[in-house]
Design a protein around this motif. Structure first.
Motif, short mmCIF file in Angstrom:
data_model
loop_
_atom_site.label_atom_id
_atom_site.label_comp_id
_atom_site.label_asym_id
_atom_site.label_seq_id
_atom_site.Cartn_x
_atom_site.Cartn_y
_atom_site.Cartn_z
N ASP A 35 0.83 -1.20 0.00
CA ASP A 35 0.00 0.00 0.00
C ASP A 35 0.87 1.25 0.00
OD1 ASP A 35 -2.70 1.28 0.30
OD2 ASP A 35 -1.77 2.02 2.14
N THR A 39 0.81 4.01 -2.92
CA THR A 39 0.50 5.41 -2.55
C THR A 39 1.62 6.34 -3.00
OG1 THR A 39 -0.80 4.70 -0.63
CG2 THR A 39 0.02 6.97 -0.63
N GLU A 40 2.85 5.92 -2.76
CA GLU A 40 4.00 6.76 -3.13
C GLU A 40 4.04 7.02 -4.62
OE1 GLU A 40 7.32 9.05 -2.47
OE2 GLU A 40 6.09 8.09 -0.92
N LEU A 42 1.38 6.33 -7.08
CA LEU A 42 0.16 6.69 -7.79
C LEU A 42 -0.54 7.93 -7.22
CD1 LEU A 42 -1.27 3.11 -8.33
CD2 LEU A 42 0.21 4.44 -9.84
N LYS A 43 -0.21 8.28 -5.98
CA LYS A 43 -0.87 9.43 -5.38
C LYS A 43 0.07 10.60 -5.13
CE LYS A 43 -4.51 6.68 -3.20
NZ LYS A 43 -5.19 6.31 -1.92
N LYS A 44 1.34 10.29 -4.86
CA LYS A 44 2.27 11.37 -4.52
C LYS A 44 3.14 11.81 -5.69
CE LYS A 44 2.66 10.28 0.41
NZ LYS A 44 3.60 10.00 1.53
N ARG A 45 3.14 11.02 -6.76
CA ARG A 45 3.98 11.35 -7.92
C ARG A 45 3.12 11.49 -9.17
NH1 ARG A 45 9.81 8.82 -7.15
NH2 ARG A 45 9.84 8.69 -4.88
N ASN A 46 3.47 12.46 -9.97
CA ASN A 46 2.72 12.71 -11.21
C ASN A 46 3.36 11.90 -12.34
OD1 ASN A 46 0.86 13.89 -12.96
ND2 ASN A 46 2.25 15.56 -13.45
N GLU A 90 -5.76 0.81 -10.45
CA GLU A 90 -6.39 0.17 -9.29
C GLU A 90 -6.50 -1.34 -9.49
OE1 GLU A 90 -10.54 0.38 -6.70
OE2 GLU A 90 -9.96 2.07 -7.99
N CYS A 93 -3.04 -2.87 -9.12
CA CYS A 93 -2.64 -2.94 -7.72
C CYS A 93 -3.32 -4.13 -7.04
CB CYS A 93 -3.02 -1.64 -6.99
SG CYS A 93 -2.06 -0.20 -7.48
#
Length: 215
Positions: A35, A39-40, A42-46, A90, A93
């Protein structure tokens, strides 16, 4: 304007930690680490779609390495079938997470789990003389949290790591004492105690008499 990173987050040390968690059958911490990876990235990096695809392919390669490492002959649905035209991160993952769940389930049903414990005992026997040997060091060495390592270790020997290590050290000390050519201070250092006082206390607690009386 937000610049897109040209790389994704999946360093070797993370893959090695995943391997350790899988080998220990630690599903909960494996899921937490996966997870964190998702998160690192897919959510924090463009990240661009092509970079995300490279990440998933790299992680799937890591899964293949696990299957080879643990000699598992199981089919993981969907490996190397990342949809390049209609990428759904998703779903990918979930597919990777399910693969790790299946691998851990397979490992738990084979003798691999006990082989890991044998590796732990070997490591302890090779390093009992190191006064830094501890739950913390063992947890780092075998890629576990301290609490999980303590539970895992006690499952096999029905005693805490500290008691096991103390008994091992005192047993080694008894062998050295019989040689009669080594001082108590030297023996204390050889078996991992930082002072002769702490060694004498531990020896009397385990054996029932002080080391001088045993000699």
């Amino acid at each position: 304007m937000v610049t897109e990173p040209s790389y994704y987050f999946y360093p070797n040390v993370i893959e090695m930690k995943l391997k350790g968690l899988v080998g220990a059958g630690n599903l909960e911490e494996t899921e937490q680490l996966l997870d964190y990876i998702f998160t690192e990235n897919l959510k924090k990096r463009n990240l661009s779609q092509s970079t995300i695809i490279k990440l998933f392919m790299d992680m799937q390669t890591g899964i293949i390495r696990l299957l080879q490492e643990f000699k598992l002959n199981i089919h993981i649905h969907g490996l190397f079938k990342v949809n390049l035209n209609n990428l759904n991160p998703e779903n990918e993952c979930d597919r990777i997470l399910e693969a790790y769940r299946r691998i851990i389930a397979a490992i738990k049903s084979t003798p691999s789990d006990s082989l890991l414990f044998e590796d732990m005992l070997h490591f302890i026997n090779e390093n009992y003389h190191d006064n830094l040997l501890s739950v913390s060091l063992m947890a780092r060495e075998f890629h576990m949290s301290e609490s999980y390592f303590s539970q895992y270790f006690k499952k096999y020997v029905d005693q805490t790591f500290s008691k096991y290590l103390e008994a091992l050290r005192i047993n080694k000390a008894c062998e050295l004492i019989k040689q009669r050519d080594t001082t108590i201070e030297e023996i204390a250092e050889k078996v991992g105690y930082t002072s002769s006082l702490s060694f004498r206390r531990a020896f009397k607690k385990v054996v029932g008499i002080p080391p001088s009386g045993y000699r």
